[in-house]
Design an enzyme around this catalytic site. Sequence first.
Site, short mmCIF file in Angstrom:
data_model
loop_
_atom_site.label_atom_id
_atom_site.label_comp_id
_atom_site.label_asym_id
_atom_site.label_seq_id
_atom_site.Cartn_x
_atom_site.Cartn_y
_atom_site.Cartn_z
N ASP A 289 0.87 -1.16 0.00
CA ASP A 289 0.00 0.00 0.00
C ASP A 289 0.92 1.22 0.00
O ASP A 289 2.12 1.13 0.28
CB ASP A 289 -0.94 -0.02 1.22
CG ASP A 289 -2.13 0.88 1.01
OD1 ASP A 289 -3.13 0.72 1.72
OD2 ASP A 289 -2.05 1.76 0.13
C1 GLC Z 1 -4.25 4.31 -0.07
C2 GLC Z 1 -5.15 3.23 0.41
C3 GLC Z 1 -5.36 2.12 -0.59
C4 GLC Z 1 -5.29 2.65 -2.00
C5 GLC Z 1 -3.90 3.20 -2.23
C6 GLC Z 1 -3.74 3.77 -3.65
O1 GLC Z 1 -3.43 4.78 0.94
O2 GLC Z 1 -4.84 2.64 1.66
O3 GLC Z 1 -6.63 1.51 -0.30
O4 GLC Z 1 -5.57 1.61 -2.94
O5 GLC Z 1 -3.57 4.20 -1.29
O6 GLC Z 1 -4.52 4.90 -3.81
#
Ligand code: GLC
Length: 734
Positions: A289
């Site tokens: 993430d």
């Molecule tokens: C964010 C979220 C995740 C998302 C990612 C990309 O921090 O935790 O759910 O897919 O970034 O945007």
Amino acid sequence: MKLSAEQKERVEELLAQMTLEEKIGQMNLESPSIVGGFDVPFEELIEMMTDGRLSKEEFQKIMSTAQRDYHEDDIRAGMVGAMMADDPRKNNELQKIAVEESRLGIPMLTGFDVIHGLRTVYPIAIAEAGTFDPELFERTAHLAARESRAHGINWNFAPMIDVARDSRWGRVSEGPGEDPYLGSTFARAKIRGLQSDTSDTADYVAACLKHYVAYGACESGRDYNTTSMSVSQLHNVYLPTFKAAVEEGAATAMAAFNDLNGVPCTVNPYTLRTILKDLYGLPGFVVSDANGIKECVAHGIAEDEKDAGCQAVNAGLDMDMGTHIYKDHLKQAVEDGRVSMDVLDDAVRRILSVKMWLGLFENPYVPEDVIRLYEQSGLPEADVQTAREAAEKSIVLLKNENGILPLSRGQKISLVGTLAADAKEVCGAWAMSWKEEDCVSILDGLKKSGADLAYYPCGGPEGELNEEEIRRACADSDVIVAVVGELCSMSGEASSKADITLPGKQRELLEKLLASGKPVVTVLMNGRPLALGWEAEHLPVIVEAWHLGIEMGNAVANVLFGDVNPSGKLASSFPSVSGQCPMYYNHPSTGRPGSNSKFTSRYLDAPHEALYPFGHGLSYTTFAYEELHVEEQSDCLHVNVSVKNTGDHTGTETVQLYMQDVTASLVRPVKELRGFAKVELQPGEEKRVELTLKKAEMGFYDNQGQYVKEDGLFRIYVGGNSRDCLCEEIRVKF
Ligand code: GLC
């Protein structure tokens, strides 16, 4: 996700040609960097919006004019395996560089957060899960996949399948609620919808299961916080949705931010390799993430970014989102022997396999005529109709005293609340590509449905009340419809709240409206279960309308006027007060089950049970349950029950089947959902509803992670929610 033998061979041939740098390049996910258009760093802009120095509108205006770096040179050098962007023309342009200008011409994945729709936005997951309708779950996912592909997105960072029991956590809005069985059904259907129709590359994307794992168990409901639990709880509550999704063929997964039992999920070999890849057999790859690898330094598990990168890739984390740690350090790490080439090859093989399965080597671009179709003719009507159907079915009637609902079009309505008129607030916290012209506010929807209404803002989740508007709203009406709740920004990521009652002065607004003596219909727009103790005591009607997506206004109008009989149920329990959180129905009994007796598991100052339990949802009609029968077969229990429509509206009921393993080698929940069936009944109509409980689903995981089924006494419950059920006991032998 399954590759043919020929596709597997092509992956191996490609891998054999790749240099060390090109392999590392595939493990690097880039997003467009904001590089200009204002005089503060992008991160500072986010802080300024968060602390109110910058309004959302000002922020969006800056974003629309900001210059972006799309890392074209890195793409040309083969150092970008995946990109995050949702503009089809820009995606084609960048893909063309990867395919035609890099040495091996490996196409990029293009990932984006399409969690409940891209431009056609469907209800937030916690709402849609409450439809208990797997066919609908699958259909909205399939339409979202098709729309994504038409925008050059071939990898959806969805479904979010974190079970969550604590509504203080803002991301409870994004997931399928508190129950592992409903969550697993939701997860399977979403994978079928996103990935299944591989006959046409325009019709499917790679799914990305998130957030792996147990992110929803963050202590105190505080986002990004630590999680700790027994092995049995991890396997019985937080892993089932991921296990189900991988069984359905999910291609990829995203590691969660949280540490689990002391090891961050980004660098956790037990969860990533032992469980997800080896035990469950994830066929594709795991991505971190955002900044997750870098954050392992802050977690205190890595000395520096290079150490974090080595730990992550060795633990089974295949792609780096947003930190460049793999790009900057993995080459040296391999040369230093801290990371083996086998580990690297496994990661790259997984990434290339997803691209091969997606057909990107044959069809890397969005056809121009498809792009023009969306640009010129707007949203496909079939998609909009599905959005409306999903919205209507997600609405939950929590309370309806004296049959105030449904309204008649002859009534003079005062519509109250700033949320009612704000079309920008219908799509929830995690939708970024919607267009305001597609969004139907509740005001718009009521007007279009022919309501005789006057609108008075009066107040909302923030700011002061307008006394004069309140006075006029109360004076000029037969009935008041008050729309209250949360802004989209009050739920979702980084939006945990310690107080989950109605924000701002909305309760005061409701008090003033009630004082008028007029009937008040309260419609909630919110992303999480709210603490509604006061509201349940004082308000005659409460409709839970969540954030339903672009068709919210039409759906709410159709339900309020009875053109649609509400059938939604709660996928998460609602507490009376915030202090009851975490609140969920499938809890152990304890040695002193909560009751009104002093020395039991209870509070002195609040109820010990949910205000509105999991599975709750009323209708404009009523249903009676009788004659529950349970019969043991060799591999299952056959359960049947009589359900009768005892009211005067046709209605659809979700009949729910729960079980209790009364005595086991570990304490088990007082109820566990193990089946459901939807049944439509005309007034006076009665049907016998058949449900099957497989014996294979009557066990549980022990603290060695083993699934055990133990002979003994079980209680079988059937009802229209998790509290009011008929019950039969049966001794089962496995
Ligand atoms: C964010 C979220 C995740 C998302 C990612 C990309 O921090 O935790 O759910 O897919 O970034 O945007």
